[in-house]
Design a protein around this motif. Structure first.
Motif, PDB file in Angstrom:
ATOM      1  N   SER A 194      34.640  46.375  42.854  1.00 21.04           N
ATOM      2  CA  SER A 194      35.696  46.126  43.823  1.00 21.04           C
ATOM      3  C   SER A 194      36.331  44.749  43.596  1.00 21.04           C
ATOM      4  O   SER A 194      35.641  43.786  43.281  1.00 21.04           O
ATOM      5  CB  SER A 194      35.105  46.179  45.235  1.00 21.04           C
ATOM      6  N   GLN A 195      37.635  44.691  43.756  1.00 18.34           N
ATOM      7  CA  GLN A 195      38.347  43.415  43.804  1.00 18.34           C
ATOM      8  C   GLN A 195      38.847  43.282  45.235  1.00 18.34           C
ATOM      9  O   GLN A 195      39.706  44.030  45.674  1.00 18.34           O
ATOM     10  CB  GLN A 195      39.538  43.398  42.844  1.00 18.34           C
ATOM     11  N   LYS A 196      38.253  42.343  45.948  1.00 16.26           N
ATOM     12  CA  LYS A 196      38.630  42.159  47.354  1.00 16.26           C
ATOM     13  C   LYS A 196      38.360  40.721  47.753  1.00 16.26           C
ATOM     14  O   LYS A 196      37.318  40.162  47.399  1.00 16.26           O
ATOM     15  CB  LYS A 196      37.844  43.109  48.246  1.00 16.26           C
ATOM     16  N   GLY A 197      39.292  40.142  48.503  1.00 13.37           N
ATOM     17  CA  GLY A 197      39.094  38.779  48.989  1.00 13.37           C
ATOM     18  C   GLY A 197      38.951  37.777  47.848  1.00 13.37           C
ATOM     19  O   GLY A 197      38.176  36.844  47.933  1.00 13.37           O
ATOM     20  N   LYS A 198      39.656  38.009  46.767  1.00 16.02           N
ATOM     21  CA  LYS A 198      39.636  37.143  45.589  1.00 16.02           C
ATOM     22  C   LYS A 198      38.248  37.046  44.959  1.00 16.02           C
ATOM     23  O   LYS A 198      37.846  36.011  44.446  1.00 16.02           O
ATOM     24  CB  LYS A 198      40.195  35.754  45.929  1.00 16.02           C
ATOM     25  N   ARG A 199      37.501  38.193  45.014  1.00 15.26           N
ATOM     26  CA  ARG A 199      36.171  38.273  44.404  1.00 15.26           C
ATOM     27  C   ARG A 199      35.975  39.643  43.786  1.00 15.26           C
ATOM     28  O   ARG A 199      36.521  40.630  44.257  1.00 15.26           O
ATOM     29  CB  ARG A 199      35.085  38.077  45.467  1.00 15.26           C
ATOM     30  N   PHE A 200      35.163  39.675  42.743  1.00 20.79           N
ATOM     31  CA  PHE A 200      34.669  40.935  42.216  1.00 20.79           C
ATOM     32  C   PHE A 200      33.384  41.264  42.956  1.00 20.79           C
ATOM     33  O   PHE A 200      32.605  40.365  43.279  1.00 20.79           O
ATOM     34  CB  PHE A 200      34.336  40.819  40.714  1.00 20.79           C
ATOM     35  N   GLY A 227      43.633  37.461  35.985  1.00 21.22           N
ATOM     36  CA  GLY A 227      44.682  36.522  35.598  1.00 21.22           C
ATOM     37  C   GLY A 227      45.469  35.984  36.783  1.00 21.22           C
ATOM     38  O   GLY A 227      46.061  34.918  36.706  1.00 21.22           O
ATOM     39  N   VAL A 228      45.459  36.699  37.896  1.00 19.99           N
ATOM     40  CA  VAL A 228      46.181  36.271  39.092  1.00 19.99           C
ATOM     41  C   VAL A 228      45.352  35.265  39.891  1.00 19.99           C
ATOM     42  O   VAL A 228      45.900  34.322  40.470  1.00 19.99           O
ATOM     43  CB  VAL A 228      46.538  37.493  39.971  1.00 19.99           C
ATOM     44  N   HIS A 229      44.045  35.458  39.924  1.00 19.32           N
ATOM     45  CA  HIS A 229      43.128  34.599  40.688  1.00 19.32           C
ATOM     46  C   HIS A 229      42.063  34.065  39.726  1.00 19.32           C
ATOM     47  O   HIS A 229      41.030  34.711  39.532  1.00 19.32           O
ATOM     48  CB  HIS A 229      42.485  35.394  41.826  1.00 19.32           C
ATOM     49  N   PRO A 230      42.289  32.904  39.107  1.00 18.82           N
ATOM     50  CA  PRO A 230      41.427  32.395  38.030  1.00 18.82           C
ATOM     51  C   PRO A 230      39.965  32.174  38.404  1.00 18.82           C
ATOM     52  O   PRO A 230      39.116  32.160  37.523  1.00 18.82           O
ATOM     53  CB  PRO A 230      42.078  31.072  37.641  1.00 18.82           C
ATOM     54  N   LYS A 231      39.642  32.040  39.680  1.00 21.79           N
ATOM     55  CA  LYS A 231      38.247  31.817  40.078  1.00 21.79           C
ATOM     56  C   LYS A 231      37.446  33.115  40.170  1.00 21.79           C
ATOM     57  O   LYS A 231      36.231  33.080  40.295  1.00 21.79           O
ATOM     58  CB  LYS A 231      38.178  31.055  41.398  1.00 21.79           C
ATOM     59  N   MET A 232      38.133  34.252  40.088  1.00 19.65           N
ATOM     60  CA  MET A 232      37.440  35.541  40.129  1.00 19.65           C
ATOM     61  C   MET A 232      36.770  35.786  38.780  1.00 19.65           C
ATOM     62  O   MET A 232      37.418  35.674  37.733  1.00 19.65           O
ATOM     63  CB  MET A 232      38.414  36.690  40.421  1.00 19.65           C
ATOM     64  N   LYS A 233      35.473  36.127  38.815  1.00 18.78           N
ATOM     65  CA  LYS A 233      34.759  36.371  37.567  1.00 18.78           C
ATOM     66  C   LYS A 233      33.676  37.428  37.782  1.00 18.78           C
ATOM     67  O   LYS A 233      32.936  37.385  38.750  1.00 18.78           O
ATOM     68  CB  LYS A 233      34.107  35.072  37.082  1.00 18.78           C
TER      69      LYS A 233
END
Length: 125
Positions: free
Chosen positions: A46-52, A113-119
């Protein structure tokens, strides 16, 4: 035929029916065991709240993840850039999905690429 001959056939029929049922049940049991040991080849991320979510997953070579944008307002992206292979989903609109197959062993970072802190870290063995 007399009643006696009909009764003498019933035990034989019961044996045949019992053997067939045991064979069917055995097949179902064996099939169930085979299905239970198959690897899980679809991992939903899931991609939600700027997190995987989850942020770490283990796969076997050739398995894939399905990245789902569960946000209502954010566009996301999923990309992998390594020597082994590259992948770029482009924009993943809310509710949309992207599938990434991992063809080789290694530890891979999936980024947005939109939210660089998401990993997301993917371990492939």
């Amino acid at each position: 035929m007399t009643q006696r001959s009909v009764h003498t056939m019933q035990p034989c029929n019961r044996k045949v029916v019992s053997m067939v049922l045991l064979g069917v049940l055995g097949s179902i049991t064996m099939t169930g065991a085979a299905i239970a040991t198959l690897p899980d080849i679809d991992h939903i991320i899931s991609q939600k709240g700027k997190r995987f979510g989850p942020q770490d997953v283990a796969l076997r070579v050739g398995e894939h993840i399905t990245v789902v944008n569960d946000d209502d307002n954010f566009v996301h992206q999923a990309y992998v850039e390594t020597e082994a292979f590259t992948f770029d989903s482009g924009d993943i609109e809310p509710g949309a999905r992207a599938v990434i197959t991992f063809p080789t062993e290694g530890d891979f970072a999936v980024l947005c690429g939109v939210h660089p802190k998401m990993k997301l870290v993917v371990h492939v063995r």
